[in-house]
Scaffold this active site. Structure first.
Site, PDB file in Angstrom:
ATOM      1  N   ARG A 144     -29.703   0.749  68.579  1.00 15.86           N
ATOM      2  CA  ARG A 144     -30.206   1.959  67.931  1.00 15.86           C
ATOM      3  C   ARG A 144     -29.071   2.922  67.643  1.00 15.86           C
ATOM      4  NH1 ARG A 144     -29.392   5.789  71.617  1.00 15.86           N
ATOM      5  NH2 ARG A 144     -29.818   5.443  73.841  1.00 15.86           N
ATOM      6  N   ASP A 197     -35.493  12.042  62.166  1.00 14.73           N
ATOM      7  CA  ASP A 197     -36.535  11.671  63.127  1.00 14.73           C
ATOM      8  C   ASP A 197     -36.484  10.177  63.436  1.00 14.73           C
ATOM      9  OD1 ASP A 197     -38.435  12.958  64.765  1.00 14.73           O
ATOM     10  OD2 ASP A 197     -40.083  12.065  63.648  1.00 14.73           O
ATOM     11  N   HIS A 209     -43.563  13.472  61.118  1.00 16.27           N
ATOM     12  CA  HIS A 209     -42.451  12.521  61.020  1.00 16.27           C
ATOM     13  C   HIS A 209     -41.736  12.687  59.681  1.00 16.27           C
ATOM     14  CE1 HIS A 209     -40.321   9.017  62.382  1.00 16.27           C
ATOM     15  NE2 HIS A 209     -40.902   8.160  61.554  1.00 16.27           N
ATOM     16  N   ASP A 269     -21.691   6.082  67.394  1.00 12.44           N
ATOM     17  CA  ASP A 269     -21.667   5.272  66.176  1.00 12.44           C
ATOM     18  C   ASP A 269     -20.820   5.859  65.052  1.00 12.44           C
ATOM     19  OD1 ASP A 269     -23.362   3.522  67.453  1.00 12.44           O
ATOM     20  OD2 ASP A 269     -25.178   4.350  66.560  1.00 12.44           O
ATOM     21  N   GLU A 299     -28.258   1.166  73.639  1.00 10.25           N
ATOM     22  CA  GLU A 299     -27.520   1.870  72.600  1.00 10.25           C
ATOM     23  C   GLU A 299     -27.030   0.944  71.491  1.00 10.25           C
ATOM     24  OE1 GLU A 299     -24.440   4.226  74.326  1.00 10.25           O
ATOM     25  OE2 GLU A 299     -25.839   5.683  75.187  1.00 10.25           O
ATOM     26  N   ASP A 357     -26.810   6.159  68.139  1.00  6.50           N
ATOM     27  CA  ASP A 357     -26.346   7.015  69.227  1.00  6.50           C
ATOM     28  C   ASP A 357     -25.061   7.707  68.804  1.00  6.50           C
ATOM     29  OD1 ASP A 357     -23.845   5.752  70.747  1.00  6.50           O
ATOM     30  OD2 ASP A 357     -25.144   4.107  70.132  1.00  6.50           O
ATOM     31  N   SER A 374     -36.421   7.454  60.285  1.00 10.04           N
ATOM     32  CA  SER A 374     -37.229   6.622  61.165  1.00 10.04           C
ATOM     33  C   SER A 374     -36.477   5.359  61.572  1.00 10.04           C
ATOM     34  CB  SER A 374     -38.559   6.305  60.473  1.00 10.04           C
ATOM     35  OG  SER A 374     -39.458   5.696  61.369  1.00 10.04           O
TER      36      SER A 374
END
Length: 343
Positions: free
Chosen positions: A223, A208, A277, A228, A220, A225, A180
């Site tokens: 978070r 997820d 989730h 990374d 990007e 992507d 998450s």
């Protein structure tokens, strides 16, 4: 308007990771939290939050790292300030290193961290690190928690830099695993390591990755992507709700279409999104125990896969055993109870 947005996010992704630890799945235990606007303040249950004064200077006292391996199963706390002597005593530089982090309303004692480490160490000797940012992740007001994702990610990066300095880990044997919001923590950690000139970590697994406030508003650099790490694999189980539906990695897996309702969650009425989730890490942990549990087929859509139009396409295995050379979007089906894999 802000209050409406906050309530909408809470309704969409109200997930209590701590409930999952006991497999009770009471994720929506407070479906209608008491959130009301009082000027510039909001009240979340009994906690008053000043929206305009969210803490920006998060210190390393608000997240912790605990080391585990075969010889240290009870865990030992480490930090970016740990002595070289302590780190050399704990770590075996010839082993792979895996760092695991939880998401919103969870902790290192939750299923996603505790059980993943337990399952790994049941069969492999590894350097394993649990990240706990439960003090920050514990805000029931989801948007407040997102402010802590980047600082915690940078904290993970500082720890990795210390481990590199001690020469007890190498980036080509480093695997970051996050659920998450924890997926984005690991994305930022890896970005920070790159920006410091150390290069790319070998692998990030996103379980997820959280979608709200990220899929449409975050770039990007905020978070996870595919840029990374050398290899980024993602398991989508609540896409379009609590989790991303958009592909984020080099290899993206969509069990049962990647959206709610996952088969194991059909019996639940009010916690379907949260249950779905959480299935991402349950599938992942099973893949550690059974590498051929989750046979996945490359396909352009769930509809094409379900129609049998992709049977002759590339095949791989979802989860821990996914080869780092894997590229593409993959679909598969699972059982509605353990073992979830059909392999």
């Amino acid at each position: 308007m802000l209050l409406i947005i906050l309530n909408l996010v809470v309704y969409l992704v109200k997930i209590d990771g701590r409930a999952l630890e006991d497999d009770q799945m009471h994720i929506f235990s407070y479906v209608h939290p008491e959130i009301r606007e009082e000027g510039s303040k909001f009240r979340d249950g009994h906690n008053e939050i000043e929206i305009g004064d969210i803490p920006q200077n998060i210190t390393n006292e608000e997240y912790t790292f605990t080391f585990y391996n075969w010889e240290c199963r009870s865990g030992e706390v480490i930090s970016e300030g740990s002595s070289i002597k302590q780190l050399k005593h704990l770590f075996n530089k010839d082993l792979d290193t895996k760092i695991v982090v939880h998401g919103w309303l969870s902790s290192s004692h939750s299923y996603v961290v505790h059980n993943t480490i337990k399952v790994y160490l049941a069969s492999q000797d590894l350097n394993m690190i649990a990240v706990d940012w439960s003090t920050l992740a514990g805000y029931k007001l989801y948007p407040v928690t997102t402010y802590s994702v980047a600082p915690v990610g940078r904290g993970v990066a500082k720890l990795v830099e210390r481990l590199l300095e001690a020469r007890v880990v190498s980036l080509d044997r480093l695997h970051l695993i996050g659920h998450s919001l924890g997926s984005h923590v690991m994305g930022i950690a890896a970005q920070t390591i790159q920006k410091a000139g150390h290069g790319k970590v070998a692998r990030i697994t996103g379980l997820d990755p959280a979608s709200p406030l990220y899929e449409y508003m975050g770039g990007e650099d905020s978070r996870l992507d595919s840029g990374d790490a050398e290899f980024v694999d993602v398991i989508h189980t609540a896409g379009g709700a609590a989790g991303y539906y958009t592909a984020l990695g080099h290899a993206d897996f969509y069990p049962n279409g990647g959206t709610p309702i996952q088969p194991a969650c059909e019996e639940y009425s009010i916690n379907i999104i949260g249950c779905s989730h959480g299935m991402s890490y349950k599938y992942y942990d099973e893949s550690i125990q059974n590498p051929e549990a989750f046979r996945a087929v490359e396909c352009d859509s769930w509809k094409s896969y379900a129609s049998g139009n992709c049977n002759k396409h590339n095949v791989t295995y979802m989860g821990d055993p996914t080869p780092t050379s894997t590229r593409g979007i993959f679909y598969l089906t699972t059982n509605d109870k353990p073992p979830y894999g059909r392999g």
